[in-house]
Structures are given as C-alpha cells and as structure tokens.
Design an enzyme around this catalytic site. Structure first.
Site, mmCIF file in Angstrom:
data_model
loop_
_atom_site.group_PDB
_atom_site.id
_atom_site.type_symbol
_atom_site.label_atom_id
_atom_site.label_comp_id
_atom_site.label_asym_id
_atom_site.label_seq_id
_atom_site.Cartn_x
_atom_site.Cartn_y
_atom_site.Cartn_z
ATOM 1 C CE LYS A 73 4.948 -1.849 -3.964
ATOM 2 N NZ LYS A 73 4.758 -2.111 -2.517
ATOM 3 C CB SER A 148 1.280 -0.611 -2.358
ATOM 4 O OG SER A 148 2.483 -1.004 -1.712
ATOM 5 C CB SER A 172 2.524 -3.163 0.767
ATOM 6 O OG SER A 172 1.652 -2.091 1.019
#
Length: 471
Positions: A73, A148, A172
């Site tokens: 990520k 996210s 997230s």
C-alpha cells in the site's frame, strides 16, 4: 500463457506450492501477474506504481510465499518504489529504505511488483485522489472500492495478485474487504513488526496486514510478520478451524446510534443463523454506551494533528511552507481544524479514546467474539466520499457508514470482515467479528470454520481476470 491465466484463481499458498514443487518458476508467476496487471489495471486504476523490471531482478528466497507477486500500500515505504501516500505533495517521492515490515515481506519470498492506491494519507474511506484518480470496484465500476486500502482490495478482488498489503487505522483493511468480497483481518495492536518510520497518535491506531481471498493466506502472512516482543500470546500459523463452541455477542446499532440498511440487516441475520448452525452460543446484547459523536471528533482531531505535523515537517525540510493546493481539501481542512483548536485538544482526544476503550472492553468481556455488520450501508457510489466535498459533509457520511470498525483500533482488538453475503444486485456485504486484544488466533480459527461452511472462492467479480478472460 493460457495455462498461466488460471493462476489468477489460486491463492498465494497454492501459487507458492507450485514453485516449491518445481511445476512453475517464480519468473513465470511474475509474468502471469504482469499480464493480468496490463489487462485490467487501466480499467480499475488499483496500482498507480508498477516496477516489473525491478521485480524481475529479484531472486526470492525459499520462503513460504516464494515467488508470489505482491503489492504494498502506498502509505508504506518499500525501498526503491514510489512512496506518495496518495498525495500530490509526495508525488515524486521514492522510499530510500524499507522497514522491519518490508524486510519480513522479502524474507517470506513475496515479490513486490508495485504500490497499491490509497486515499491521501490514508484518511478517507474512498480511494479517489487528486493525485492518481479514481480506483474502481471490480464488482461494479461505478461503486467505490472504499479506503483507505481500496487499491489493494480492488487488485485482489480482480485477481491481479492473490493477496496484498493493507493497513487499518479505523477500518481500512476491513471496509475495503467488505465492499470487494474479500477476507480482511486487522490484527491486535502491536501484533506485527513496524511498517512506518515515525509515530503519532493516529499512527498508534494503525495495524498492518493484508486483504486476501483465502483465510490461509492471511493466517500465513500474519505468522511471518508477527512481532516476537509484542507482549501478546503468540499466534503462529493458524491452519485449522476452531474446534470449540464460542460465546458470541451480537448487535446492529452503530456507535452513532443508527441501525443498518435493510440489505445489511439481512446479511447480519444470515450470519447469526450460520453461527448458530455451527454450534456457537449466539445472543443479542446491548451495545456499549459509547459517545459516537465525541469519539468521531477525537478520531479526526488526531488525524488532523498528523496532517499538521506532516505539513510542518515538509515546510521545514524544503525551506518554504506547504501551500493549500498541495493537499486535498479534506486533508487541509482537518489540519486547519486541529490548528484552530490547538495542541492541548489532543489530551481530550486521548482521554476520549481511553474511556471508550474501557467501556467497550468491559461490555464485551463475557464473550469470546462480537458479531456486527462491517458497514451500516451497502457499498457506496464513487464521489460519495470524494476528498473535494466539505469537511463536515464527509464526516457525516463517514460516521453514518463506518459505525462499527473504529472502536477496535482504539481498544487494540483484533477484528475481521468475512465475505458471507452478496446483495440481489451482486454487491458484497462483509460481516464483522472481533475478539479481545490478543485473540487473533481465535478469530482465524473461526474464519476457517466460516470459510468451510459458506465458501466464497467461487465468487469472482464481473470485472475480474477469471470472469473477463475465462481463466
């Protein structure tokens, strides 16, 4: 390459087993992944930074995931790859070094091929940034992959990689897993080795792990990234379903005092019936008495403090202040609100966290597991949580949808979203399970049991590689 196309259907453990048996090479796994990314990433926009040449030069060690393609990520540094944290402010930044977490990923044999898309600074529940644009959900291109960790979830749901790194500061990992039909575990606080280079109140809420299609991929990765000095009972590699009856408490009301949408309630009711059929003792309970508005205010206050800290640090490093246009409107508004209220407000936020955690843990102490929906709403349309909307409207919409997951970050609990339901329109709805701090192994054992009872491996999104290319 036709035979390699079927690799999209295999989880990471199965792909690594092919390499270990000599049936395929790590290079062939990588080339098959490259083909999938080339075919579908332009449509989904899940991976804003790919470096296949660097990945081709990697000689993965003989770890449990040896040769398996992987994504990190883009809020987390990985040496030699872009580290933009989803922001125009860091658009050209490349991580000069890794972290203990990235080292563990390499030692596991994972081959990091690129960075997955994230909302700016990991703040919003939708991955649609002014830097990289919109990430689409493979189940419906007009629907958000949420955030996210939206890029990670979209990539795994589409079969581009079998599992991908994700991080969870308020949901997230679990929220993108829910809306993309994946398994998503948030480990206990401190369970995994560090993945960041700094500390903050907001960072202290965050746990690192992954989204995956199989429980075993998640369980194996957790065993490989687990900290040995976490002060928690060790997890190891959980391989089997739980063998004992659990006492499960359930509720549907969010911390904001709202009930879920009808489709979510149906999913919840089915999950309760499933757990009863598996022999568990399931009983509805009154939710903990939490002050939802105050808790949400504290959460975004510490988020604003983090943004203000980043703005101040970058301004000092480059010798000129960060300007408004370099951040998204929502991020800038959070920093402004923190600065308006002053740093003394952080003490109040910490006190709110401590009180909320104490009340939550006391209310659920009699239960092995707590079952709720993951989200109060069905997956939302793109634009619903756009970073250009007014701050107050985004806070209101977020509080309405994400009313179950943040308390587990605050209390340090492990929690997971399990893909047990799909709407009549074909959109996934995850079901949420949480345990006491340190109860990661218990949750994984339950997840294996649920996976066997209500399998989801055959379900592929309409805009996934297996569906579009009949792999």
């Amino acid at each position: 390459m036709a035979r390699l196309g079927s690799l999209a259907r295999l989880d990471g453990v199965a792909q690594a087993e092919l390499v270990a048996r000599g049936e395929l090479s790590a290079a062939e796994l990588l080339e098959a992944c490259a083909e999938r990314i080339e075919a579908l990433n332009p449509l989904l926009n899940a991976i804003p930074a790919v470096d296949l040449e660097r990945a081709r030069a990697v000689r993965p060690p003989a770890g449990p995931f040896s040769g398996v393609p992987f994504l990190v990520k883009d809020v987390t540094p990985y040496p030699g790859l872009r580290w933009s944290v989803g922001s125009r402010l860091f658009a050209t930044h490349v991580a000069p070094q890794g972290t203990p977490y990235s080292t563990r990923l390499d030692e596991a044999g994972l081959v990091t091929v690129g960075k997955s898309a994230t909302s700016e600074l990991g703040l919003l529940g939708s991955t649609e940034t002014l830097l990289d644009g919109v990430t689409h959900n493979p189940w419906d291109l007009s629907v958000s992959a949420s955030g996210s960790s939206g890029g990670a979830a979209a990539a795994v749901a589409a079969g581009l990689v079998p599992l991908a790194h994700a991080s969870d500061g308020g949901g997230s990992v679990r929220v993108p897993a829910s809306v993309c039909g994946l398994f998503g575990l948030k480990p206990s606080r401190g369970r995994c080795v560090p993945a960041s280079l700094g500390t903050s109140d907001f960072g202290a809420l965050t746990s690192e792990h992954c989204v995956s299609r199989s429980v075993r991929d998640s369980a194996l990765l957790l065993s490989l990234t687990e900290a040995q000095d976490a002060g928690l009972p060790p997890v190891g590699y959980v391989r089997e379903p739980i063998a004992r009856r659990l006492r499960i408490g359930t509720w549907t009301r969010t911390t904001m005092g709202e009930e879920p949408e009808p489709a979510v309630r149906r999913a919840y009711d089915e999950a309760v019936a499933l757990c009863v059929s598996l022999g568990h003792d399931v009983e509805p309970v009154v939710p903990p008495a939490l002050d939802g508005p105050a808790l949400g205010d504290a959460f975004f206050l510490v988020a604003g403090a983090m943004v203000a800290g980043v703005v101040g640090m970058i301004g000092q490093l480059r010798g000129r202040p960060v300007e408004r246009h370099e951040l998204e409107p929502f991020s800038w508004a959070l920093a402004e609100e923190f600065q308006r209220r002053g740093p003394d407000a952080i003490a109040g936020a910490r006190a709110q966290f401590a009180t909320s955690a104490e009340r939550y843990l006391a209310a659920v102490a009699r239960y092995d597991v707590v079952l709720t929906p993951t989200l109060a709403t069905v997956p939302w349309r793109l634009g619903h949580l756009s970073p250009v909307l007014p701050r107050e409207e985004l806070l209101r919409r977020t509080a309405h949808a994400v009313g179950y997951t943040p308390i587990h970050n605050i209390a340090g609990c492990p929690a997971m979203s399990v893909p047990l339901h799909w709407t009549d329109e074909g959109l996934p709805i995850g079901i949420h399970f949480a345990a006491a701090p340190g109860g990661d192994a218990l949750l994984l054992g339950l997840a294996y049991q649920l996976e066997a009872a209500r399998p989801w491996h055959h379900r592929w999104a309409p805009y996934s590689y297996p569906r579009l290319f009949d792999a």
